[in-house]
Design an enzyme around this catalytic site. Structure first.
Site, PDB file in Angstrom:
ATOM      1  N   TYR A 150      48.428  48.651  45.469  1.00 53.67           N
ATOM      2  CA  TYR A 150      48.345  47.204  45.220  1.00 53.67           C
ATOM      3  C   TYR A 150      46.897  46.786  45.083  1.00 53.67           C
ATOM      4  CZ  TYR A 150      46.928  46.737  50.098  1.00 53.67           C
ATOM      5  OH  TYR A 150      46.246  46.850  51.284  1.00 53.67           O
ATOM      6  N   CYS A 151      46.683  45.706  44.335  1.00 54.14           N
ATOM      7  CA  CYS A 151      45.352  45.103  44.205  1.00 54.14           C
ATOM      8  C   CYS A 151      45.564  43.616  43.944  1.00 54.14           C
ATOM      9  CB  CYS A 151      44.551  45.776  43.091  1.00 54.14           C
ATOM     10  SG  CYS A 151      45.358  45.705  41.486  1.00 54.14           S
ATOM     11  N   THR A 152      44.502  42.882  43.612  1.00 52.71           N
ATOM     12  CA  THR A 152      44.579  41.425  43.544  1.00 52.71           C
ATOM     13  C   THR A 152      45.664  40.926  42.592  1.00 52.71           C
ATOM     14  OG1 THR A 152      42.216  41.409  43.968  1.00 52.71           O
ATOM     15  CG2 THR A 152      43.207  39.333  43.237  1.00 52.71           C
ATOM     16  N   ILE A 171      48.874  41.376  44.669  1.00 50.64           N
ATOM     17  CA  ILE A 171      48.993  40.598  45.900  1.00 50.64           C
ATOM     18  C   ILE A 171      49.350  39.144  45.577  1.00 50.64           C
ATOM     19  CG2 ILE A 171      47.701  39.724  47.895  1.00 50.64           C
ATOM     20  CD1 ILE A 171      45.832  42.280  47.364  1.00 50.64           C
TER      21      ILE A 171
END
Ligand code: ZN
Ligand code: ZN
Length: 312
Positions: A183-185, A212
């Protein structure tokens, strides 16, 4: 009064002429008075832009007319109109700098060999069904310090370029036969990271669809996301519920903190967490690295001077 918003989006699609896409995007941004950052590469487009809601809608509508950009998933959030200093539109070898421009392969469906996309419901279902699921943070370690998925593995990376070395070092090899949820922004870094991991023998790799932002907006304080989301603009961090307790702690007093401040030395890139009370102190001081390397002189950041003279 105008309503200001921020749009965040990316699209992986082969672009034969990135330079002409850059010129077109620059013209659109100027025409609609937008600020923020657009990266164009032979692999597609990645953008974070602020402006009035009307102008952003026109911009998004026009951008979607480009072949390959029709289905771009645009995430909207609230802005202030002063979230970015200027408009920057650039051509780069990669949309996100992993340092492997020739390893990433993109076709009309997106990144080739990436992880399976999971919606917020699918993320929760996977974690409920399997007890060996591991979240893998696809961001820099300082971003994860103020917020991350529950129990996430946080690689020791200062910039995205460090990921390939970290993975090749073998320190995550024990995760290769477990379900790994990257996961990332907003999702763009994991499009590439998940493909890099699969190529290196991670057997079951997923990515949180929309990152996210999408997950935490859907779940607020009730999901598997904990703490604050770091963002690279003047907002500094975003909260998804009231009364979120930040996972980071103030460098001065150790109170929970989610806001990074710059080192007072204008040439230093160090960020330090500060609670509201200690913010003026942190902004007016230099970090330990600066003090050790340049004990005598330094050029103070203009904001540091202001903070130093402000009443505490
Ligand atoms: Zn403090
Ligand atoms: Zn410093």
């Amino acid at each position: 009064m105008a309503t200001y918003k921020i749009v965040l989006f990316y699209g992986f699609t082969p672009l034969a002429a990135p330079e002409s896409v850059r010129l077109w995007q620059q013209a659109l941004g100027e025409r609609w008075g937008l600020t923020g950052r657009v990266i164009v590469s032979k692999h597609g487009i990645n953008a974070t832009l602020g402006g009035t809601v009307e102008n952003l809608k026109q911009y998004v509508r026009t951008t979607r007319q480009h072949p390959g950009f029709e289905d771009i998933d645009v995430k909207w959030s609230d802005g202030t109109g002063a979230d970015f200093p200027r408009l920057s539109v650039k051509v780069r070898p990669e949309l996100v700098s992993f340092g492997v421009p020739d390893e990433v392969e993109v076709d009309e469906h997106g990144v080739v060999g990436g992880g399976v996309h999971l919606s917020p419901d699918e993320v929760d279902a996977l974690v409920a069904e399997r007890d060996d699921v591991v979240f893998f943070d696809g961001r820099n370690a300082f971003e994860a310090a103020i917020g991350r998925f529950r129990g996430a593995v946080v690689p020791d990376v200062r910039t995205t370029r460090d990921f390939v070395d970290q993975i090749d070092s073998g320190r995550f090899d024990h995760l290769k036969d477990r379900p790994v949820v990257t996961y990332c922004t907003g999702g763009v870094r994991c499009e590439v990271l998940s493909a890099i991991m699969r190529k290196r023998g991670f057997e079951e790799v997923y990515q949180v669809d929309g990152g996210i932002v999408r997950y935490a907006e859907a779940r607020g304080a009730d999901g598997l996301w904990e703490g604050s989301l770091y963002v690279f603009d003047e907002r500094r961090h975003v909260e998804f519920a009231d009364d979120v307790v930040p996972l980071g702690s103030c460098v001065v007093c150790s109170a929970p903190a989610a806001r990074y401040e710059n080192c007072a030395d204008a040439s230093c890139k160090t960020l330090r967490l500060a609670c509201a009370e200690c913010t003026p102190v942190v902004m007016s001081q230099r970090c330990e690295v600066c003090v050790a390397e340049r004990p005598e002189s330094f050029v103070p950041r203009p904001t540091a001077r202001a903070a130093a003279s402000a009443p505490a």
